[in-house]
Design a protein around this motif. Sequence first.
Motif: not given
Length: 557
Positions: A137, A139-141
């Motif tokens: 993912n 978008s997972d920092p």
Amino acid sequence: MALSSKCLLLFISLLLGYGVLQLEATADNQPYRTSYHFQPPKNWMNGPMLYKGIYHLFFQYNPKGAIWGNIVWGHSTSTDLVNWTPHEAAIYPSQPSDINGCWSGSATILPKGRPVILYTGIDPNNHQVQNLAMPKNLSDPFLREWVKSHDNPLMAPNFYNKINSSSFRDPTTGWLGRDGYWRVIIGNKINQKGLAILYKSKDFVHWEEAKNPLYSSKNSGMWECPDFYPVLIKSQLGIDTSIDGPNTNHVLKVSLDDTKHDYYKIGSYNQDKDIFIPDNGPFHKNSRLRYDYGKFYASKTFFEGNSKHRRILWGWVNESSSVENDIKKGWSGVQAIPRSIWLDNSGKQLVQWPIKEIETLRLKEVNLPKQVLKGGSVLEVSGVTAAQADVIITFEISELSKAEVLDPSWTDPQLLCSRKGASVKGGIGPFGLLVLASKGLQEYTAVFYRIFKSHSKYVVLMCSDQSRSSFNHENDETTYGAFVDVDPVHEKLSLRSLIDHSIVESFGGEGKACITARVYPTLATDAEAHLYAFNNGTGNVVITTLSAWSMKKAQIN
Ligand SMILES: *[C@@H]1O[C@H](CO)[C@@H](O)[C@H](O)[C@H]1NC(C)=O
Ligand SMILES: *[C@@H]1O[C@H](CO)[C@@H](O)[C@H](O)[C@H]1NC(C)=O
Ligand SMILES: *[C@@H]1O[C@H](CO)[C@@H](O)[C@H](O)[C@H]1NC(C)=O
Ligand SMILES: *[C@@H]1O[C@H](CO)[C@@H](O)[C@H](O)[C@H]1NC(C)=O
């Protein structure tokens, strides 16, 4: 597993290599546990990277604490390269192509900012193959979850390529050529010849071996953790791994399995022929240029773009204590403080300096005024926590005429330092620092210079003498040494040491020579540790500046 294959695993962390294990160490009652050096319960270094402002550090970890099946990629992140937060393992055995272990590899950021990892997997036949993983993912920092390519393994030894399946590991960060092909190199050995096998790919998934290796050297043994990157000429700025312009040179680094040191060559990269041409000769087991002349192995660099434009070097620092003592203390191995790395103005060597973020841990500055340090004297630097400190001292040499003549046969700096340790008086030197020293100087690690005359010029030798570092002589107390390319007539001579309980990282000549030592004092621990400047030569030297800081503890996992 046979002894000979232990090193194959190299990255498996030292402890594992010895067949020893696990141990979540507690920081209490642990005089040798470091306070600001990264230390997972066990470690060794994998591909570091920066993604959307967060630094990722991956390291080899055995969650079951057993011997070396189950090797996974431990994962920690940081926003400042100083304080670290732990995460779940990023990569662990789950496919046939890595079912017997997920060994070392590297991260590459593909176009549109997509990070990927290439790593060595151990397949059911115990062959070393190369695999790809991607974040689940984006978008997972923290990029906590990684998924593997269904095409794994992407590179494997076979009947046609005749690659040695037990010596084929540690893919580098990829670089993109002018022809649109990605390239990586992988460490290899055929008989005693070390090689950097080159692979090319259009899509990072389908890889083909190039006709020739990027580079190879006879009799150098296995090349672990190769690293290949461009450096700018006459600039301290780092550049992206894919840049190959007119104002650049290239660096090839290899970790020689046979000697456990990291060596590098500066040279040029001929992209049309896909070969590296070093400026001076092949690698061999006595190659002169090393990142560090003490303990420092299996290192990797990464490029940090954004506003910082630097290339950062991370290395892994083994213990020097006995295996029994490692078991007792419950951990083994630390990471060196990350270092910025660039090409010296001479073009002949690299220069390294601790990243400036580490200075955020500095607490109370202590300064000494300019003064003469007479031959035979010792000067205490008080007011700092000497077991956890950062110190920089600069010298001016006033009586160079007293320098000893360098015998032409003294070409091996480590040998010279071991023959002429801190207690052997010279003309100019030994002078420098006594770190992790007990009050009565029964124990200390001496980091010092000695200056020799050689024809019409002067030669500067830097040493780290561990012979009196501990009453416990089961430790490896090898004395380390390096020649430093500084002209003491026209340049100041500086020495910086980062001291952290059981590690002393020293930078001579503003980063022209680095020596890292592991030491385990029995008296000079915690509040009992002292710091001194000393001069054991006959000639006087002048301390022009001395600054020392107590260092705060960093948050490490
Ligand atoms: C991806 O990560 C973001 C940020 O943590 C989160 O909000 C989102 O739910 C995640 N998506 C999936 C499919 O897990
Ligand atoms: C292949 O690597 C293994 C492990 O280092 C070594 O024992 C063996 O001799 C190598 N084979 C060749 C042909 O070099
Ligand atoms: C680690 O240190 C020990 C003790 O000094 C040494 O024998 C061993 O070769 C080192 N291993 C590596 C991988 O550097
Ligand atoms: C300085 O040299 C003397 C004589 O060789 C020796 O006894 C002493 O231990 C040395 N000092 C240090 C700090 O090594």
